[in-house]
Design a protein around this motif. Sequence first.
Motif, PDB file in Angstrom:
ATOM      1  N   THR A 122       0.853  -1.189   0.000  1.00  0.00           N
ATOM      2  CA  THR A 122       0.000   0.000   0.000  1.00  0.00           C
ATOM      3  C   THR A 122       0.886   1.235   0.000  1.00  0.00           C
ATOM      4  O   THR A 122       1.882   1.290   0.731  1.00  0.00           O
ATOM      5  CB  THR A 122      -0.914   0.032   1.236  1.00  0.00           C
ATOM      6  OG1 THR A 122      -1.761  -1.117   1.221  1.00  0.00           O
ATOM      7  CG2 THR A 122      -1.782   1.282   1.237  1.00  0.00           C
TER       8      THR A 122
ATOM      9  N   GLU B   6      -2.441  12.030  -5.980  1.00  0.00           N
ATOM     10  CA  GLU B   6      -3.127  10.744  -6.140  1.00  0.00           C
ATOM     11  C   GLU B   6      -3.065  10.256  -7.585  1.00  0.00           C
ATOM     12  O   GLU B   6      -2.755   9.084  -7.860  1.00  0.00           O
ATOM     13  CB  GLU B   6      -4.580  10.877  -5.694  1.00  0.00           C
ATOM     14  CG  GLU B   6      -5.401   9.592  -5.874  1.00  0.00           C
ATOM     15  CD  GLU B   6      -6.857   9.801  -5.517  1.00  0.00           C
ATOM     16  OE1 GLU B   6      -7.543   8.793  -5.248  1.00  0.00           O
ATOM     17  OE2 GLU B   6      -7.311  10.964  -5.527  1.00  0.00           O
ATOM     18  N   GLN B   7      -3.363  11.130  -8.544  1.00  0.00           N
ATOM     19  CA  GLN B   7      -3.368  10.722  -9.945  1.00  0.00           C
ATOM     20  C   GLN B   7      -1.982  10.266 -10.386  1.00  0.00           C
ATOM     21  O   GLN B   7      -1.829   9.234 -11.055  1.00  0.00           O
ATOM     22  CB  GLN B   7      -3.845  11.877 -10.833  1.00  0.00           C
ATOM     23  CG  GLN B   7      -3.954  11.507 -12.312  1.00  0.00           C
ATOM     24  CD  GLN B   7      -4.339  12.697 -13.172  1.00  0.00           C
ATOM     25  OE1 GLN B   7      -3.926  13.825 -12.910  1.00  0.00           O
ATOM     26  NE2 GLN B   7      -5.140  12.454 -14.203  1.00  0.00           N
TER      27      GLN B   7
ATOM     28  N   LYS C  68      -1.198   6.821  -8.862  1.00  0.00           N
ATOM     29  CA  LYS C  68      -1.964   5.746  -9.491  1.00  0.00           C
ATOM     30  C   LYS C  68      -1.403   5.390 -10.869  1.00  0.00           C
ATOM     31  O   LYS C  68      -1.342   4.206 -11.243  1.00  0.00           O
ATOM     32  CB  LYS C  68      -3.438   6.153  -9.601  1.00  0.00           C
ATOM     33  CG  LYS C  68      -4.191   6.087  -8.279  1.00  0.00           C
ATOM     34  CD  LYS C  68      -5.658   6.438  -8.452  1.00  0.00           C
ATOM     35  CE  LYS C  68      -6.429   6.247  -7.138  1.00  0.00           C
ATOM     36  NZ  LYS C  68      -7.860   6.604  -7.276  1.00  0.00           N
TER      37      LYS C  68
ATOM     38  N   GLU D 100       0.182   1.689 -11.694  1.00  0.00           N
ATOM     39  CA  GLU D 100      -0.363   0.901 -12.810  1.00  0.00           C
ATOM     40  C   GLU D 100       0.749   0.515 -13.771  1.00  0.00           C
ATOM     41  O   GLU D 100       0.796  -0.609 -14.274  1.00  0.00           O
ATOM     42  CB  GLU D 100      -1.437   1.708 -13.534  1.00  0.00           C
ATOM     43  CG  GLU D 100      -2.103   0.929 -14.674  1.00  0.00           C
ATOM     44  CD  GLU D 100      -3.220   1.713 -15.347  1.00  0.00           C
ATOM     45  OE1 GLU D 100      -3.661   1.281 -16.418  1.00  0.00           O
ATOM     46  OE2 GLU D 100      -3.631   2.764 -14.792  1.00  0.00           O
TER      47      GLU D 100
ATOM     48  N   SER E   2      -1.697  -0.935  -3.872  1.00  0.00           N
ATOM     49  CA  SER E   2      -2.940  -0.179  -3.737  1.00  0.00           C
ATOM     50  C   SER E   2      -2.635   1.214  -3.208  1.00  0.00           C
ATOM     51  O   SER E   2      -1.657   1.424  -2.488  1.00  0.00           O
ATOM     52  CB  SER E   2      -3.910  -0.903  -2.804  1.00  0.00           C
ATOM     53  OG  SER E   2      -3.347  -1.051  -1.516  1.00  0.00           O
ATOM     54  N   VAL E   3      -3.481   2.176  -3.577  1.00  0.00           N
ATOM     55  CA  VAL E   3      -3.280   3.578  -3.209  1.00  0.00           C
ATOM     56  C   VAL E   3      -4.276   3.957  -2.121  1.00  0.00           C
ATOM     57  O   VAL E   3      -5.491   3.800  -2.295  1.00  0.00           O
ATOM     58  CB  VAL E   3      -3.448   4.497  -4.433  1.00  0.00           C
ATOM     59  CG1 VAL E   3      -3.252   5.950  -4.031  1.00  0.00           C
ATOM     60  CG2 VAL E   3      -2.466   4.098  -5.533  1.00  0.00           C
TER      61      VAL E   3
ATOM     62  N   THR F 257      -5.678   7.058  -0.166  1.00  0.00           N
ATOM     63  CA  THR F 257      -5.740   8.516  -0.200  1.00  0.00           C
ATOM     64  C   THR F 257      -6.217   9.058   1.138  1.00  0.00           C
ATOM     65  O   THR F 257      -7.145   8.521   1.742  1.00  0.00           O
ATOM     66  CB  THR F 257      -6.686   8.986  -1.322  1.00  0.00           C
ATOM     67  OG1 THR F 257      -6.250   8.402  -2.563  1.00  0.00           O
ATOM     68  CG2 THR F 257      -6.660  10.489  -1.467  1.00  0.00           C
TER      69      THR F 257
END
Length: 463
Positions: A308, A316-317, A320, A324, A335-336, A338
């Motif tokens: 994590t 966040e963007q 992610k 990916e 996993s992110v 926030t």
Amino acid sequence: MNYDGFPENWTPGQEMEGGLMRVPYETLIGFADDGSLEPFLASDWELTDDALTLTLQEGVKFQDGTDFNAEAVKVNVETVRDGATANASALSHIESVDVVDDTTVKLNLTEPTPSLPTTLASRVLPIGSPAAIEDGSIAQTPVGTSPWMYDESLSVTGTKLHFSSFADYWGETPGFANIEIFAIEEDDSVLAALQNGELDLSEVSDQGVPAYEGTQFELLEYPAIRNNLIFFDRGEGGQFASQELRQAMCYAMNPQEMVDVRGSGGAATQHFAEGEQGYNPDLNAYETDLDKAKELYAEAGSPSVSATIPAAAYNEQQIKIYMEQASQIGNVSVSVETMPPPQFASSWASGQYPLGLASNDELTPYDWYSSWFAADAPGNPSGVESDELKAAADKAIAAGDSDEADALWADVTGIIADEALTCAFATGVESIAYNPATVSGVAAPSEPWEPQSINYRDLTPTA
């Protein structure tokens, strides 16, 4: 003005954006508009291999009436150096502090530290009232020496910070007597607050920038963030103990693709920009190569990775997209999580998470190395450092400010890259929207790479 959050803790040395810090606080040394160092709370200084001796301004008062003097500097240095602070490592080479007299303080060094004056001009050491530090009240009530003092009676918890004019300020009177800082996160709400006159200026997210096209508001944009991914769980048995696995993930990530998606910022080869000490012209910054990434992943034993990584709304963007991309090498799942900006700032590099991405604010290679990669660095919770990196850093430190120092620090940067301790470097753009009908003098801060900031003292009401 508006930013997307307030510091959780105003104690000197704690994590806080430089722009917010510089409303109530001042530093010992400042940056001139051309980037050179200039006097601030210290009127002069002399650096040798053994010590930095500072001559202090006279007649300066803290906002609680306490005198600013050499003893106050000693308290602040020891608070940051010895406490659980975000910037402790930057002052770890100060062995002791001598109060020579009221206006002279001597910082005794364990080793040559030519970067120390630059460090003292950064956000590492805002100077706070020793009385407020001693009783702990400074954590929630900042008390500095600036023209603006915190006014709790006019502030609203979690919503607005009010800073009123400090009548006994020692320097020149600024253009605005009062500063109110809001914490409005939604772009639509920010624009509405500017339109109804509640705000004169505001930080704007990448997604919110297009809304200002064709409006009466102007945008100031400047490079203010250098961020990168750091692998924290590198100790024996850690998820990222394998250098090949770290390298594989670094080759898989594509900062330029992230920049293209976000529509702002830029990809970088490393932490330092060309012309700065620490820059290594030979680095290719793990130019994206998925085939090579998969080969390295196989060499690492094709491990299963389940981790994590924390994020805030502003990154966040980016995170992610990177995660990916990293998942393409094999059985890698990150996993992110926030969270609000203050929580993110205090936890992303705490060791609670095996990897993280955020800004690295250090302006010198000494500070960057000692903050994140040395065995005892606060940003290295695993405590792991290779013999090669330590030997290279020791040589660079011993070189002081000699002609050889630049090349030696470039070697340190190269080893950090080779070992894939960090990668996926990007530069971000700070966007400030303001109303030219109410405020003028809006410009990028003289402090380099400082987000959430402008030169507040240069602001004046528009006639």
